[in-house]
Design an enzyme around this catalytic site. Structure first.
Site, PDB file in Angstrom:
ATOM      1  CE  LYS A 150      -4.453  -1.830   1.179  1.00  0.00           C
ATOM      2  NZ  LYS A 150      -5.515  -2.029   2.153  1.00  0.00           N
TER       3      LYS A 150
ATOM      4  NE  ARG B 107      -7.614  -7.832   0.036  1.00  0.00           N
ATOM      5  CZ  ARG B 107      -7.050  -7.054  -0.899  1.00  0.00           C
ATOM      6  NH1 ARG B 107      -6.011  -6.326  -0.613  1.00  0.00           N
ATOM      7  NH2 ARG B 107      -7.553  -7.029  -2.113  1.00  0.00           N
TER       8      ARG B 107
HETATM    9  C1  8Y4 Z   1      -0.702  -2.027  -4.392  1.00  0.00           C
HETATM   10  C2  8Y4 Z   1      -1.626  -2.997  -4.642  1.00  0.00           C
HETATM   11  C3  8Y4 Z   1      -1.034  -0.996  -3.549  1.00  0.00           C
HETATM   12  C4  8Y4 Z   1      -2.871  -2.934  -4.081  1.00  0.00           C
HETATM   13  C5  8Y4 Z   1      -2.288  -0.923  -2.999  1.00  0.00           C
HETATM   14  C6  8Y4 Z   1      -3.200  -1.905  -3.255  1.00  0.00           C
HETATM   15  C7  8Y4 Z   1      -8.266  -4.228   1.423  1.00  0.00           C
HETATM   16  C8  8Y4 Z   1      -9.341  -4.938   0.883  1.00  0.00           C
HETATM   17  C9  8Y4 Z   1      -8.290  -3.888  -0.690  1.00  0.00           C
HETATM   18  C10 8Y4 Z   1      -8.052  -4.282   2.827  1.00  0.00           C
HETATM   19  C11 8Y4 Z   1      -9.963  -5.735   2.936  1.00  0.00           C
HETATM   20  C12 8Y4 Z   1      -5.240  -2.694  -2.258  1.00  0.00           C
HETATM   21  C13 8Y4 Z   1     -10.298  -5.251  -1.396  1.00  0.00           C
HETATM   22  C14 8Y4 Z   1      -6.585  -2.145  -1.999  1.00  0.00           C
HETATM   23  N1  8Y4 Z   1      -7.611  -3.584   0.422  1.00  0.00           N
HETATM   24  N2  8Y4 Z   1     -10.188  -5.693   1.621  1.00  0.00           N
HETATM   25  N3  8Y4 Z   1      -9.341  -4.712  -0.445  1.00  0.00           N
HETATM   26  N4  8Y4 Z   1      -8.929  -5.051   3.529  1.00  0.00           N
HETATM   27  N5  8Y4 Z   1     -10.774  -6.465   3.709  1.00  0.00           N
HETATM   28  N6  8Y4 Z   1      -4.444  -1.738  -2.719  1.00  0.00           N
HETATM   29  O1  8Y4 Z   1      -7.153  -3.655   3.392  1.00  0.00           O
HETATM   30  O2  8Y4 Z   1      -4.946  -3.842  -2.112  1.00  0.00           O
HETATM   31  S1  8Y4 Z   1      -7.921  -3.302  -2.293  1.00  0.00           S
END
Ligand code: 8Y4
Length: 271
Positions: free
Chosen positions: A216, A250
């Site tokens: 993130k 996750r």
């Molecule tokens: C690089 C790749 C940087 C991905 C950021 C991201 C969460 C979630 C997401 C979380 C739950 C993400 C669907 C965002 N984050 N579900 N989902 N908790 N429960 N960003 O933190 O991965 S998507």
């Protein structure tokens, strides 16, 4: 007594993106076949849950139609279910996708909206599967414009307590509820760090805690790294989250996280 303790059933949730515009995967996994191969790799790497999403939550991302989202996730869930009993979580905002996904073999509903949209609460209760209720301030389009809290820890905890109550009132069993502070969803880097520092407090809600920190922006901000160079930062935060009491991590980098957690577990078991 060990000086380090972690959840006795800490589980790693591997992220499967089926969105062609996902900035993390850059369109690599935009077909069912690629996503399926990725799922097989994550299972081999040690994932204990797979999180399947077909709707981008990037700030400013375009909404996805019901048909498009179903086309992305349903064939994948069916294909994985034919070869594995691994719990599959469906990351969606749409009650109809929740329903179709569970019918196709999904086991958990992952709701970044904490089931606040449409008739999500009722549909989830009817499906009878575990749900993850995540905190988000604002909407995916606008959440990073000006995140503001008086006290981010108490506000997020109070929000999650209220959503647990709403879910239980709708008929969702308390045993089927997981909470998540929602790192990066309407939060500055400072907010995210305060939440992680206080993660242990979320355990007082009495349900398992999920933490999603992998790759993130807060890592990018602190280390000045783009999304594809955030592995060491992600591993550090995964280890910290485990030691602060997270039950589910996750992550995108399952093999690496599993190895790091194996080391922490060895420490925790050395009484
Ligand atoms: C690089 C790749 C940087 C991905 C950021 C991201 C969460 C979630 C997401 C979380 C739950 C993400 C669907 C965002 N984050 N579900 N989902 N908790 N429960 N960003 O933190 O991965 S998507």
């Amino acid at each position: 007594m060990p000086q380090v303790t972690i959840s006795s059933n800490l589980r790693i949730m591997g992220v499967i993106n089926t969105t062609p515009d996902s900035f993390s995967d850059g369109g690599l996994f935009d077909t069912t076949e690629k996503a399926f191969e990725h799922a097989m790799k994550l299972i081999a790497d040690g994932a204990q849950i797979l999180d399947v999403g077909g709707e981008s939550t990037r700030p400013g991302s375009q909404p996805v139609s019901l048909d498009e989202e179903l086309a992305r996730v349903i064939p994948l869930i069916k294909a994985v279910r034919q070869v594995s009993t691994i719990p599959i979580s469906i990351d969606t905002s749409k009650p109809l996708v929740m329903q179709s996904a569970v019918e196709a073999g999904a086991d958990i509903i992952n709701s970044i909206w904490a089931l606040r949209l449409d008739d999500s609460l009722e549909v989830a209760a009817e499906l009878g599967v575990p749900v993850c209720l995540m905190h988000m301030q604002g909407t995916p389009e606008t959440m990073q414009q000006n995140p503001h809290y008086e006290n981010v820890v108490t506000e997020v905890r109070d929000f999650l307590a209220a959503r647990i109550d709403a879910a239980v009132d709708a008929g969702i069993a308390i045993e089927n509820i997981i909470v998540d502070p929602g790192f990066g969803f309407g939060k500055t880097t400072a907010h995210n760090l305060q939440l992680l520092n206080s993660l242990a407090e979320f355990r007082s809600l009495g349900v398992p805690v999920l933490a999603g920190l992998s790759r993130k922006k807060m890592i990018g901000r602190i280390l000045d790294r783009p999304a594809d160079q955030r592995l060491y930062g992600s591993l550090s935060l995964a280890v910290m989250a485990a030691m602060l009491g997270a039950d589910i991590l996750r992550v995108h980098d399952v093999a690496e996280t599993a190895e790091a957690i194996t080391m922490v577990r060895a420490l925790a078991e050395a009484a």
